[in-house]
Design an enzyme around this catalytic site. Structure first.
Site, mmCIF file in Angstrom:
data_model
loop_
_atom_site.group_PDB
_atom_site.id
_atom_site.type_symbol
_atom_site.label_atom_id
_atom_site.label_comp_id
_atom_site.label_asym_id
_atom_site.label_seq_id
_atom_site.Cartn_x
_atom_site.Cartn_y
_atom_site.Cartn_z
ATOM 1 N N HIS A 14 8.759 -26.483 -1.079
ATOM 2 C CA HIS A 14 8.180 -27.625 -1.792
ATOM 3 C C HIS A 14 7.042 -27.192 -2.706
ATOM 4 O O HIS A 14 6.267 -28.017 -3.164
ATOM 5 C CB HIS A 14 7.699 -28.670 -0.777
ATOM 6 C CG HIS A 14 8.840 -29.198 0.043
ATOM 7 N ND1 HIS A 14 9.463 -30.394 -0.209
ATOM 8 C CD2 HIS A 14 9.516 -28.629 1.082
ATOM 9 C CE1 HIS A 14 10.447 -30.564 0.653
ATOM 10 N NE2 HIS A 14 10.505 -29.511 1.447
ATOM 11 N N GLU B 144 0.828 -1.218 0.000
ATOM 12 C CA GLU B 144 0.000 0.000 0.000
ATOM 13 C C GLU B 144 0.859 1.264 0.000
ATOM 14 O O GLU B 144 0.432 2.300 -0.483
ATOM 15 C CB GLU B 144 -0.929 0.025 1.225
ATOM 16 C CG GLU B 144 -2.214 -0.732 1.010
ATOM 17 C CD GLU B 144 -3.284 -0.483 2.070
ATOM 18 O OE1 GLU B 144 -3.028 0.229 3.061
ATOM 19 O OE2 GLU B 144 -4.383 -1.020 1.906
ATOM 20 N N LYS C 151 -13.980 -0.473 -3.997
ATOM 21 C CA LYS C 151 -15.074 -0.124 -3.073
ATOM 22 C C LYS C 151 -16.200 0.551 -3.849
ATOM 23 O O LYS C 151 -17.370 0.215 -3.683
ATOM 24 C CB LYS C 151 -14.580 0.844 -1.989
ATOM 25 C CG LYS C 151 -13.646 0.227 -0.982
ATOM 26 C CD LYS C 151 -13.368 1.227 0.127
ATOM 27 C CE LYS C 151 -12.230 0.784 1.006
ATOM 28 N NZ LYS C 151 -11.755 1.819 1.915
HETATM 29 O O1 PA5 Z 1 -3.429 1.060 5.939
HETATM 30 C C1 PA5 Z 1 -4.573 1.453 5.764
HETATM 31 O O2 PA5 Z 1 -4.876 2.640 5.915
HETATM 32 C C2 PA5 Z 1 -5.687 0.496 5.392
HETATM 33 O O3 PA5 Z 1 -5.210 -0.786 5.205
HETATM 34 C C3 PA5 Z 1 -6.741 0.487 6.468
HETATM 35 O O4 PA5 Z 1 -6.155 0.122 7.669
HETATM 36 C C4 PA5 Z 1 -7.868 -0.465 6.126
HETATM 37 O O5 PA5 Z 1 -8.391 -0.151 4.884
HETATM 38 C C5 PA5 Z 1 -8.962 -0.393 7.178
HETATM 39 O O6 PA5 Z 1 -9.452 0.906 7.291
HETATM 40 P P1 PA5 Z 1 -10.280 1.382 8.544
HETATM 41 O O7 PA5 Z 1 -9.438 1.263 9.733
HETATM 42 O O8 PA5 Z 1 -10.669 2.791 8.248
HETATM 43 O O9 PA5 Z 1 -11.492 0.471 8.638
#
Ligand code: PA5
Length: 448
Positions: A309, A288, A423
């Protein structure tokens, strides 16, 4: 003095030289300075840099709340997705007993929900929750993420039916934004106790906030040691301009040079199943943070020797676009020695007297050399032992390296704009109010 985590670059030397790595690490000191001065991209998300100190005033309250949940229940469901669950799971699985839920006697189990939308997973989970006395920690910074929101609606309903609304409210803890989002509204309406995720900390950098610390404490692990380990690593990396002794600078530089040498895929490997979720946490952190603007190193992971393996074949002889980073744990605490057998029908007497960890360590050394021979450079992250203290070191080490590496790549390592695309489509297909037009278009596309 305690040993620290370090980076060993012996097995990258045939591919990029030590001098090149040191040169890029030294040039990257400016990125470290930009992080500390808050002058780089994403500078409104730098709360993680000093979280190991800023969290201290909350530790007592986190521990007390954890103790309460352990007292009133024997299982806690941790609801969250991405950065809101991976860090806690990484630590809990790395340092707890591998089979704690199968042990006889009193113990507290942790189960995860809200990290998928699979109907069977939820149905099976409810079967278990019917039989157990449980609490809930629901974590969402935005308070509106679909997966955990759905899971919470279902589990909250289940708990309220089982023990009543008032008792349920005493066993539900929400970790969310201080003022915004549906989870904050729900908490205020129902009187849940809450912890806050500060605005300046992104989900994937939040493990040392209540997001990670509360579930870790409920599992019975020592969160003070975790935070102490992170602080020790902050001292080694945060203001250290001498790149040969700064593991985060070295790792960030090495992986970027390996990318530049034509290897866009990094495989993080552990030689213990206990690290499985650490690898998952790392993939999210790096995926990310770096995968944007058409750039980034693709983060993959393997559990060795298991995956030797399966994926081992590809790594050894497949397309040469890979480098590996191995988390090399130096010492294990469970002592199992292989015994000599008179008959030796399994022909294993050559191992007699050796500990399993010696066999594992030979597998690791042999793998590194074999992969090197197959054209795969290997960075080694040496970890003295798997416990809370070194889990804390690893977390801070990887976070700092990720931020520096993002700046080397010239991306903002603290946003994740691409996550919204799926989303929007999902909302449109489910006819969420406001997405009607988009829904029509997508349904048309799906017809063809
Ligand atoms: O690193 C990030 O920001 C994302 O992976 C969020 O943690 C994830 O999408 C969950 O979001 P939230 O905590 O708003 O539910």
């Amino acid at each position: 003095m305690k040993e620290n985590i370090s980076v060993n670059l012996k097995n990258t030397g045939d591919f990029v030289s030590g001098e090149e790595i040191l040169a890029l690490a030294q040039q990257s000191v400016r990125h470290l300075d930009a992080l500390n001065a808050g002058t780089g991209a994403g500078n409104d998300f730098l709360g993680w840099l000093s979280l190991h100190d800023d969290i201290l005033p909350q530790i007592d309250r986190i521990e007390k709340k954890a103790e309460h949940l352990r007292h009133v229940s024997d299982l806690t469901v941790v609801i969250g997705i991405g950065g809101s669950y991976l860090g806690a799971r990484a630590v809990i699985e790395a340092v707890s007993h591998s089979f704690s839920s199968f042990r006889k006697g009193k113990h507290h189990d942790i189960i995860y929900a809200g990290q998928n939308i699979c109907e069977d997973y939820m149905a099976n989970l409810l079967d278990i929750l019917n039989e157990r006395d449980y609490s809930v920690i629901v974590i969402s910074k935005s308070g509106t993420t679909t997966e955990p929101a759905i899971a919470f609606r279902i589990i909250k309903d289940h708990l309220e039916k089982k023990i009543g609304k008032e008792k349920a409210a005493d066993r539900i803890i929400a970790i969310t934004d201080s003022s915004k989002g549906a989870l904050r509204t729900l908490s205020e309406l129902n009187g849940y106790d809450t912890f806050v995720i500060p605005d300046n900390i992104g989900g994937r950098y939040s493990v040392l906030s209540p997001v990670g610390l509360l579930p870790v404490a409920v599992s019975g692990c020592d969160i003070r040691e975790l935070v102490k380990g992170a602080r020790a690593m902050a001292e080694i990396t945060r203001n250290n301009h001498n790149s040969p002794t700064n593991p985060s600078l070295l790792y960030a530089a090495a992986r970027n040079l390996l990318l530049q040498s034509g290897r866009p895929v990094e495989i993080l490997a552990g030689f213990t199943p206990r690290l499985h979720y650490f690898l998952e946490w790392w993939k999210q952190l790096y995926g990310e943070s770096e995968g944007k603007d058409g750039k980034g190193i693709f983060p993959a992971s393997v559990d060795f020797t298991t995956d030797l393996h399966s994926l081992g074949q590809y790594i050894q002889e497949g397309q040469r676009m890979i480098f590996e980073t191995m988390i090399s744990v130096k010492s294990f605490s469970g002592k199992i020695v292989i015994r000599e057998e008179k008959e030796n029908s399994d022909e294993l007497n050559y191992l007699a007297g050796k500990r399993l960890s010696e066999v594992n360590s030979s597998a690791e050394s042999g793998t590194i050399l074999a992969h090197n021979d197959g054209g795969v450079p290997v960075i080694r992250i040496e970890v003295p032992a798997l416990n809370e203290y070194y889990a804390g070191q690893l977390i801070y080490f990887f976070e700092m390296a990720c931020a520096i590496s993002g700046y080397i790549l010239d991306v903002n390592p603290f946003d994740q704009p691409g996550v919204e695309a799926y989303k929007k489509n999902m909302f449109a297909l489910l006819s969420k109010p406001g997405f009607e037009e988009a829904g029509k278009k997508l349904r048309e596309r799906l017809k063809h």
